[in-house]
Write an enzyme that holds these catalytic residues in place. Structure first.
Site, PDB file in Angstrom:
ATOM      1  N   GLY A   1       0.833  -1.204   0.000  1.00  0.00           N
ATOM      2  CA  GLY A   1       0.000   0.000   0.000  1.00  0.00           C
ATOM      3  C   GLY A   1       0.862   1.247   0.000  1.00  0.00           C
ATOM      4  O   GLY A   1       0.628   2.190  -0.756  1.00  0.00           O
TER       5      GLY A   1
ATOM      6  N   ASP B   1      -5.181   0.936   3.620  1.00  0.00           N
ATOM      7  CA  ASP B   1      -4.294   1.390   2.536  1.00  0.00           C
ATOM      8  C   ASP B   1      -4.866   2.612   1.827  1.00  0.00           C
ATOM      9  O   ASP B   1      -4.111   3.429   1.305  1.00  0.00           O
ATOM     10  CB  ASP B   1      -4.065   0.261   1.522  1.00  0.00           C
ATOM     11  CG  ASP B   1      -2.963  -0.678   1.993  1.00  0.00           C
ATOM     12  OD1 ASP B   1      -2.027  -0.197   2.645  1.00  0.00           O
ATOM     13  OD2 ASP B   1      -3.047  -1.885   1.729  1.00  0.00           O
TER      14      ASP B   1
ATOM     15  N   ASP C   1      -2.217 -17.105  -2.967  1.00  0.00           N
ATOM     16  CA  ASP C   1      -3.426 -17.248  -2.143  1.00  0.00           C
ATOM     17  C   ASP C   1      -4.579 -17.695  -3.040  1.00  0.00           C
ATOM     18  O   ASP C   1      -4.752 -17.157  -4.141  1.00  0.00           O
ATOM     19  CB  ASP C   1      -3.856 -15.888  -1.539  1.00  0.00           C
ATOM     20  CG  ASP C   1      -2.833 -15.328  -0.570  1.00  0.00           C
ATOM     21  OD1 ASP C   1      -1.932 -16.066  -0.160  1.00  0.00           O
ATOM     22  OD2 ASP C   1      -2.953 -14.125  -0.223  1.00  0.00           O
ATOM     23  N   ILE C   2      -5.366 -18.649  -2.543  1.00  0.00           N
ATOM     24  CA  ILE C   2      -6.521 -19.109  -3.331  1.00  0.00           C
ATOM     25  C   ILE C   2      -7.451 -17.942  -3.655  1.00  0.00           C
ATOM     26  O   ILE C   2      -7.899 -17.773  -4.776  1.00  0.00           O
ATOM     27  CB  ILE C   2      -7.288 -20.206  -2.547  1.00  0.00           C
ATOM     28  CG1 ILE C   2      -6.449 -21.473  -2.513  1.00  0.00           C
ATOM     29  CG2 ILE C   2      -8.648 -20.485  -3.174  1.00  0.00           C
ATOM     30  CD1 ILE C   2      -7.060 -22.604  -1.716  1.00  0.00           C
TER      31      ILE C   2
ATOM     32  N   LYS D   1      19.168 -12.995  -0.052  1.00  0.00           N
ATOM     33  CA  LYS D   1      18.763 -14.174  -0.826  1.00  0.00           C
ATOM     34  C   LYS D   1      17.710 -13.800  -1.884  1.00  0.00           C
ATOM     35  O   LYS D   1      16.686 -13.198  -1.561  1.00  0.00           O
ATOM     36  CB  LYS D   1      18.202 -15.240   0.120  1.00  0.00           C
ATOM     37  CG  LYS D   1      19.290 -15.849   1.004  1.00  0.00           C
ATOM     38  CD  LYS D   1      20.272 -16.622   0.136  1.00  0.00           C
ATOM     39  CE  LYS D   1      21.455 -17.160   0.915  1.00  0.00           C
ATOM     40  NZ  LYS D   1      22.520 -17.654   0.011  1.00  0.00           N
ATOM     41  N   THR D   2      17.972 -14.203  -3.107  1.00  0.00           N
ATOM     42  CA  THR D   2      17.037 -13.843  -4.190  1.00  0.00           C
ATOM     43  C   THR D   2      16.074 -14.986  -4.538  1.00  0.00           C
ATOM     44  O   THR D   2      15.140 -14.801  -5.289  1.00  0.00           O
ATOM     45  CB  THR D   2      17.801 -13.467  -5.480  1.00  0.00           C
ATOM     46  OG1 THR D   2      18.500 -14.621  -5.949  1.00  0.00           O
ATOM     47  CG2 THR D   2      18.787 -12.346  -5.231  1.00  0.00           C
ATOM     48  N   LYS D   3      16.350 -16.178  -3.979  1.00  0.00           N
ATOM     49  CA  LYS D   3      15.544 -17.352  -4.374  1.00  0.00           C
ATOM     50  C   LYS D   3      14.036 -17.173  -4.116  1.00  0.00           C
ATOM     51  O   LYS D   3      13.236 -17.487  -4.999  1.00  0.00           O
ATOM     52  CB  LYS D   3      16.085 -18.605  -3.672  1.00  0.00           C
ATOM     53  CG  LYS D   3      15.581 -19.912  -4.248  1.00  0.00           C
ATOM     54  CD  LYS D   3      16.261 -20.297  -5.545  1.00  0.00           C
ATOM     55  CE  LYS D   3      17.579 -20.982  -5.274  1.00  0.00           C
ATOM     56  NZ  LYS D   3      18.371 -21.134  -6.491  1.00  0.00           N
TER      57      LYS D   3
ATOM     58  N   CYS E   1     -14.701  11.170  18.452  1.00  0.00           N
ATOM     59  CA  CYS E   1     -15.843  10.267  18.323  1.00  0.00           C
ATOM     60  C   CYS E   1     -16.221   9.674  19.685  1.00  0.00           C
ATOM     61  O   CYS E   1     -16.806  10.369  20.513  1.00  0.00           O
ATOM     62  CB  CYS E   1     -15.566   9.213  17.261  1.00  0.00           C
ATOM     63  SG  CYS E   1     -17.081   8.565  16.561  1.00  0.00           S
ATOM     64  N   PHE E   2     -15.854   8.420  19.968  1.00  0.00           N
ATOM     65  CA  PHE E   2     -16.152   7.838  21.274  1.00  0.00           C
ATOM     66  C   PHE E   2     -15.493   8.679  22.373  1.00  0.00           C
ATOM     67  O   PHE E   2     -16.052   8.850  23.457  1.00  0.00           O
ATOM     68  CB  PHE E   2     -15.601   6.411  21.304  1.00  0.00           C
ATOM     69  CG  PHE E   2     -16.140   5.569  22.423  1.00  0.00           C
ATOM     70  CD1 PHE E   2     -17.467   5.191  22.436  1.00  0.00           C
ATOM     71  CD2 PHE E   2     -15.312   5.131  23.449  1.00  0.00           C
ATOM     72  CE1 PHE E   2     -17.968   4.401  23.462  1.00  0.00           C
ATOM     73  CE2 PHE E   2     -15.801   4.340  24.472  1.00  0.00           C
ATOM     74  CZ  PHE E   2     -17.126   3.973  24.478  1.00  0.00           C
TER      75      PHE E   2
ATOM     76  N   HIS F   1     -14.086  12.168  12.692  1.00  0.00           N
ATOM     77  CA  HIS F   1     -12.698  11.670  12.713  1.00  0.00           C
ATOM     78  C   HIS F   1     -11.781  12.589  11.904  1.00  0.00           C
ATOM     79  O   HIS F   1     -11.542  12.330  10.707  1.00  0.00           O
ATOM     80  CB  HIS F   1     -12.645  10.250  12.133  1.00  0.00           C
ATOM     81  CG  HIS F   1     -13.243   9.220  13.033  1.00  0.00           C
ATOM     82  ND1 HIS F   1     -12.528   8.619  14.039  1.00  0.00           N
ATOM     83  CD2 HIS F   1     -14.491   8.716  13.105  1.00  0.00           C
ATOM     84  CE1 HIS F   1     -13.304   7.765  14.678  1.00  0.00           C
ATOM     85  NE2 HIS F   1     -14.507   7.810  14.134  1.00  0.00           N
TER      86      HIS F   1
ATOM     87  N   GLU G   1      -8.683  12.837  11.913  1.00  0.00           N
ATOM     88  CA  GLU G   1      -7.422  12.196  11.500  1.00  0.00           C
ATOM     89  C   GLU G   1      -7.487  11.652  10.074  1.00  0.00           C
ATOM     90  O   GLU G   1      -6.458  11.494   9.421  1.00  0.00           O
ATOM     91  CB  GLU G   1      -7.039  11.087  12.498  1.00  0.00           C
ATOM     92  CG  GLU G   1      -7.877   9.810  12.477  1.00  0.00           C
ATOM     93  CD  GLU G   1      -9.141   9.880  13.329  1.00  0.00           C
ATOM     94  OE1 GLU G   1      -9.630  11.004  13.590  1.00  0.00           O
ATOM     95  OE2 GLU G   1      -9.659   8.805  13.705  1.00  0.00           O
TER      96      GLU G   1
HETATM   97  N1  GLN Z   1     -19.142   3.498  19.529  1.00  0.00           N
HETATM   98  C1  GLN Z   1     -19.507   4.844  19.258  1.00  0.00           C
HETATM   99  C2  GLN Z   1     -20.676   4.957  18.287  1.00  0.00           C
HETATM  100  O1  GLN Z   1     -20.971   4.040  17.561  1.00  0.00           O
HETATM  101  C3  GLN Z   1     -18.324   5.648  18.745  1.00  0.00           C
HETATM  102  C4  GLN Z   1     -17.786   5.166  17.442  1.00  0.00           C
HETATM  103  C5  GLN Z   1     -16.423   5.702  17.113  1.00  0.00           C
HETATM  104  O2  GLN Z   1     -15.689   6.142  17.983  1.00  0.00           O
HETATM  105  N2  GLN Z   1     -16.053   5.648  15.858  1.00  0.00           N
HETATM  106  O3  GLN Z   1     -21.304   5.976  18.241  1.00  0.00           O
END
Ligand code: GLN
Length: 555
Positions: A31, A84, A159-160, A199-201, A393-394, A527, A529
């Protein structure tokens, strides 16, 4: 559109396809490799698109445990996708879409839906051609003026689950023309200390396996701990039918943000251009990456941030969060040192002692009861000791519960997520607005894909800390949650010193809370981030890290 029409249609566009497979072992960082290649092609002025094809049977990773899969990345359009896609966005800045992530679960769901609908006109449904056509359809969808479409195939060759994907890309190479398609295979050259040799094998075997599926790689990207001697590169080239200049070393580096520069120095982008016969490409312009690496290598100081979470044993579960904190550090020219604190352990530990050495406290998103009281303990500490706090969030929901319990005096304040008899300060919303349309969910409905997902607008209260942080009054951020803070508790929160400083445009959903008498205390229902990039750090992380640095100077 049939798949043949789609191929004809794509042939009128300029898009070239690069397929990235992996061999020898998993976790090679395909990724990151794909994202880095995309970013150096971008730095030469090309328009890129990145896609991930995941061979597992889940429809999406949304219902998988973070221990199984790491973080679930969420796009603006509400797709729950592989982490990713986070690398792709962080390196290319191109927002990922639903059309950029597919799994075997989705492919089979589509095939079976068509079969039930009678679309196959009585045919026997088979992996080839029906499943492979659906995979090709995904690869060719939603393409406009891209120069390069990079498609990463998840898993390891052999992988299958991965076989239909290899068959689909093999077919595409012939249908689109070999000059429009490049295969890059990522492998590992293990270093054997006793022999003092690489090792390249395993690479040779892995390429043989790929050839059994009819795929001849055009480039081999070799992960290695040490410099790869030219004669080893030559050996790989000879045994694997690849040009020597297309055996590229991918050496371990200290920071992932060094990877684009390292690949470019190894000649990867030049080799890709040469492969496609592009002779007039501008030279790569990598100054933005050089700046980032320079700051990371020469920070003006270090700041300690405590992250109180539940998946602290597996940092992949907090991938974007970890990166966003690094980005916040880059913007402040500081190194962010994260102290991962297990929320469950904190329940029985002395918070004063555990948190004494951190200058900022972050409580990230999460699901379920385990560790909740530890998180609340950390939030109380941050509020009372005036330590900069960011709740996500939470973490925001818990911050509201903490204020309700401790300041407003509602001892049984809680969330209906797992406290059936509590005062439901955080509860299930069954209806809400998105772009003017009503979204409905049910208490006992499916868990997959039914949360409030993706980008939602939020109005910021003018003059609030968060409005200052963003510098604007209307924002859009990504969500992934089922529960919400109930706005009816606003008066009690306000009396307790907590202000709702961001809310949904209809005013019904609290999206941001803050404590104006605290130096820096913000909780967000979304979120942030997920949207942070090293070259465009998210304002909340920049401001949070800055507040933590200022706090560290006070200690
Ligand atoms: N569990 C909480 C909810 O569903 C917070 C979810 C989270 O932090 N992404 O609201």
């Amino acid at each position: 559109m049939t798949i043949n029409h789609k191929i004809e249609h794509i042939l009128q566009h300029k898009a070239k396809f690069i397929f990235i497979t992996g061999g020898v072992v998993s976790s090679l960082g395909k990724g990151l490799a794909s994202a880095s290649l995309a970013s150096i092609l971008q730095s030469r002025g090309f328009k890129v698109r990145l896609r991930k094809l995941d061979p597992y049977l889940n429809v999406d990773p949304g219902t998988m445990s973070p221990y199984q899969h790491g973080e679930v990345f969420v796009t603006d359009d509400g797709t729950e996708a592989d982490l990713d896609l986070g690398h792709y966005e962080r390196f290319s800045g191109v927002p990922a879409k639903r059309a950029d992530s597919v799994t075997t679960g989705i492919i089979y769901q589509r095939v079976i839906d068509k079969e039930r609908h009678g679309d196959y006109l009585g045919a026997t449904i088979q992996v080839v051609p029906h499943v492979t056509n659906e995979i090709k359809d995904f690869i060719l969808s939603d393409i406009t003026d891209e120069d390069f479409v990079l498609c990463e195939i998840g898993g390891t060759v052999g992988d299958i689950e991965g076989q239909p994907y290899l068959e689909a890309i093999r077919q595409l190479a012939y249908e689109l023309g070999r000059e429009r398609v490049m295969f890059i295979h990522v492998t590992l050259l293990p270093f054997i200390p006793a022999a003092g040799e690489l090792k390249t094998k395993p690479t040779q075997h892995s390429v043989k396996q790929l050839q059994e599926y009819g795929i001849q790689p055009d480039m081999i990207l070799c992960r290695s701990q040490i410099e790869i001697p030219q004669n080893e590169k030559r050996k790989i080239a000879q045994f694997c039918n690849v040009k020597e200049e297309n055996v590229i070393a991918a050496l371990d580096v200290k920071s992932i943000y060094q990877v684009p520069i390292a690949y470019s120095h190894e000649g990867m982008d030049a080799a890709v251009c040469k492969y496609f016969g592009i002779t007039n490409a501008p030279a790569p312009e990598l100054s933005k990456w050089e700046h980032i690496v320079n700051v990371l290598q020469n920070p003006e100081g270090t700041v300690n941030i405590g992250v109180v979470g539940k998946y602290t044993q597996l940092l992949e579960a907090y991938k974007s969060l970890n990166e966003a904190l690094v980005h916040g550090g880059i913007a402040n020219k500081y190194k962010v040192k994260i102290k991962w604190i297990d929320a469950e352990k904190l329940e029985s530990e002395d918070a004063e002692q555990e948190l004494a050495d951190v200058s900022g406290i972050l409580v990230p998103g999460g699901f379920g009861q385990r560790g909740t009281e530890g998180k609340i303990k950390a939030i109380k500490y941050a509020r009372e000791h005036k330590v900069p706090f960011l709740g996500i969030c939470f973490g925001m929901q818990m911050a509201v519960i903490e204020t309700m319990r401790d300041v407003a005096g509602v001892a049984d304040a809680g969330t209906t997520e797992f406290m059936p008899d509590c005062e439901p300060v955080v509860g299930l919303m069954t209806e809400w607005d998105k772009d003017g349309a009503k979204q409905i969910r049910h208490k006992d409905g499916d868990l997959g894909g039914t949360m409030r997902l993706g980008a939602y607008e939020c109005d910021l209260q003018p003059g609030s800390l968060v409005a200052k942080v963003y510098g604007i009054n209307k924002i859009s951020e990504r969500h992934r949650h089922r529960y919400e803070v109930n706005i009816k508790y606003e008066p009690q929160l306000q009396q307790s010193g907590m202000v709702i400083s961001g809310r949904s445009p209809d005013g019904k959903l609290p999206e941001i809370v803050e404590i104006p008498t605290h130096p820096w205390f913000i909780g967000v229902q979304f979120h942030p981030e997920l949207k942070s990039k090293p070259f465009a750090p998210h304002p909340l992380f920049v401001a949070f890290v800055k507040a933590a640095i200022e706090n560290s100077r006070l200690i």
